[in-house]
Design an enzyme around this catalytic site. Structure first.
Site, PDB file in Angstrom:
ATOM      1  N   GLN A   1      -4.947  -2.044   9.405  1.00  0.00           N
ATOM      2  CA  GLN A   1      -4.897  -3.230   8.950  1.00  0.00           C
ATOM      3  C   GLN A   1      -5.473  -4.220   9.655  1.00  0.00           C
ATOM      4  O   GLN A   1      -4.802  -4.310  10.851  1.00  0.00           O
ATOM      5  CB  GLN A   1      -3.124  -3.368   8.641  1.00  0.00           C
ATOM      6  CG  GLN A   1      -3.061  -4.394   7.747  1.00  0.00           C
ATOM      7  CD  GLN A   1      -3.658  -4.454   6.180  1.00  0.00           C
ATOM      8  OE1 GLN A   1      -3.659  -3.285   5.727  1.00  0.00           O
ATOM      9  NE2 GLN A   1      -3.946  -5.777   5.619  1.00  0.00           N
TER      10      GLN A   1
ATOM     11  N   LYS B   1       0.844  -1.201  -0.005  1.00  0.00           N
ATOM     12  CA  LYS B   1       0.269   0.167   0.038  1.00  0.00           C
ATOM     13  C   LYS B   1       0.724   1.161  -0.083  1.00  0.00           C
ATOM     14  O   LYS B   1       0.708   2.186  -0.676  1.00  0.00           O
ATOM     15  CB  LYS B   1      -0.991   0.043   1.133  1.00  0.00           C
ATOM     16  CG  LYS B   1      -1.998  -1.131   1.017  1.00  0.00           C
ATOM     17  CD  LYS B   1      -2.697  -1.335   2.540  1.00  0.00           C
ATOM     18  CE  LYS B   1      -3.857  -2.743   1.968  1.00  0.00           C
ATOM     19  NZ  LYS B   1      -4.912  -2.749   3.143  1.00  0.00           N
TER      20      LYS B   1
ATOM     21  N   ASP C   1     -11.042   2.472   3.536  1.00  0.00           N
ATOM     22  CA  ASP C   1     -11.593   0.972   3.176  1.00  0.00           C
ATOM     23  C   ASP C   1     -12.941   0.531   3.175  1.00  0.00           C
ATOM     24  O   ASP C   1     -13.221  -0.555   2.572  1.00  0.00           O
ATOM     25  CB  ASP C   1     -10.994   0.181   4.792  1.00  0.00           C
ATOM     26  CG  ASP C   1      -9.707  -0.560   4.553  1.00  0.00           C
ATOM     27  OD1 ASP C   1      -9.194  -0.752   3.428  1.00  0.00           O
ATOM     28  OD2 ASP C   1      -8.790  -0.773   5.527  1.00  0.00           O
TER      29      ASP C   1
HETATM   30  N1  GUN Z   1      -6.813  -7.148   5.964  1.00  0.00           N
HETATM   31  C1  GUN Z   1      -7.144  -7.890   4.692  1.00  0.00           C
HETATM   32  N2  GUN Z   1      -7.425  -7.209   3.764  1.00  0.00           N
HETATM   33  C2  GUN Z   1      -7.565  -5.962   4.336  1.00  0.00           C
HETATM   34  C3  GUN Z   1      -8.069  -4.621   3.745  1.00  0.00           C
HETATM   35  O1  GUN Z   1      -8.699  -4.489   2.599  1.00  0.00           O
HETATM   36  N3  GUN Z   1      -8.154  -3.681   4.688  1.00  0.00           N
HETATM   37  C4  GUN Z   1      -7.710  -3.858   5.862  1.00  0.00           C
HETATM   38  N4  GUN Z   1      -7.615  -2.678   6.756  1.00  0.00           N
HETATM   39  N5  GUN Z   1      -7.170  -4.843   6.443  1.00  0.00           N
HETATM   40  C5  GUN Z   1      -7.376  -5.856   5.441  1.00  0.00           C
END
Ligand code: GUN
Length: 293
Positions: free
Chosen positions: A96, A52, A119
């Site tokens: 996350q 990211k 998100d």
């Molecule tokens: N863990 C797995 N996929 C995601 C996601 O798209 N966002 C977040 N914040 N955590 C994750």
């Protein structure tokens, strides 16, 4: 059969975003700013967050990574979220997942200001999506819709089977596929662990979206000739020939299913690269205040 190249589409979109960001900067605006909170050292989460941050660089965004050890308390984490909510220099942020067991993920998600919830996990964004209002749509479902759009897959009136009912993928993608929109307007069936006649129902589908996390679940006998198959699975399976010791395996028996399909996504290189790209787009929308004025 057409292979849906998520990596290429994601690279195209990142270039489009980067071009828009340079225009914003030339017009005197600041760069979009995404912050990420990472708790602990889970291998998968470390990789996702690093990707990211890398994607932010590719798009010309500013990024901030805030790290905590596993021992961080829920209150400390909620306080960090409060600071990001109030920081005018941060357009959007993510926490996350998964989080350590002593921290309530739901509490954390609900503490995020929906206007910064890039998100799209906050109930306000989920609710707005379900009634077709402007909102941040979560990354994987919106990545899937973008792939269907860019490959001109006909969704209107199509029979779409969604395998899996998770809050992150199954439920939202089913909602988007049935939405009065293009892509959308599909007749959607959601199948899950309590469903009957899974094979027969899949075999009627024009579009199968497999998001159950069961490697190789969708076999060739479950797929109608000419169907479109979207594979969301990314299970790590042991592979001693790899330096990492594992490889990613999708929910679809790709080798045997691919030859029957009109369109199919590979794993890796299909839906995966699109998810980060959707997060970048949400961050750009947050910076431009396009969702919440
Ligand atoms: N863990 C797995 N996929 C995601 C996601 O798209 N966002 C977040 N914040 N955590 C994750």
């Amino acid at each position: 059969m057409t292979l849906i190249d998520g990596k290429k589409v994601a690279d195209d979109i990142k270039r489009e975003i980067a071009a828009e960001v340079e225009e914003m900067v030339a017009a005197g605006k600041r760069r979009p700013h995404l912050a990420a909170i990472l708790v602990g050292h889970d291998g998968g989460s470390e990789t996702y967050v690093a990707n990211k941050v890398k994607a932010c660089e590719a798009c010309g965004f500013t990024s901030t990574l805030i790290r905590y050890e596993d021992e961080v308390t829920e209150d400390e984490l909620l306080a960090a979220i409060g600071r990001l909510n109030n920081d005018e220099g941060v357009d959007g942020f993510i926490v996350q997942l998964p989080l350590p067991r002593h921290i309530s993920e739901q509490k954390v998600i609900e503490a995020i200001d929906p206007r910064k919830d890039v998100d799209g996990f906050h109930p306000v964004n989920v609710g707005r999506m379900s009634i077709g209002l402007p909102c941040f749509v979560s990354a994987t479902p919106s990545g899937i819709m973008e792939l269907l759009k860019r490959y001109n897959v006909e969704t209107r009136g199509a029979n779409c089977v969604v395998l899996g009912r998770s809050n992150i993928v199954g439920k939202p993608v089913a909602t988007l596929m049935m939405q009065k929109a293009e892509p959308g307007n599909a007749t959607v069936t959601v199948l899950h662990s309590a469903s009957r006649n899974i094979k027969e129902t899949c075999a009627q589908a024009d579009i199968i979206i497999a998001a159950l996390g069961s490697p190789g679940f969708v076999t060739a006998d479950m797929v109608k000739p000419g169907a479109t198959v979207i594979d969301v699975g990314t299970t790590r399976v042991p592979d001693s020939t790899r330096k990492s010791g594992f490889r990613l395996r999708g929910d679809v028996d790709f080798e045997n299913v691919a030859e029957k399909c009109a369109y199919i996504t590979p794993v890796p290189g299909g839906v995966g690269p699109m998810t980060i790209c959707s997060l970048m787009r949400n961050t750009l929308l947050a910076a431009k205040k396009e969702i919440y004025k």
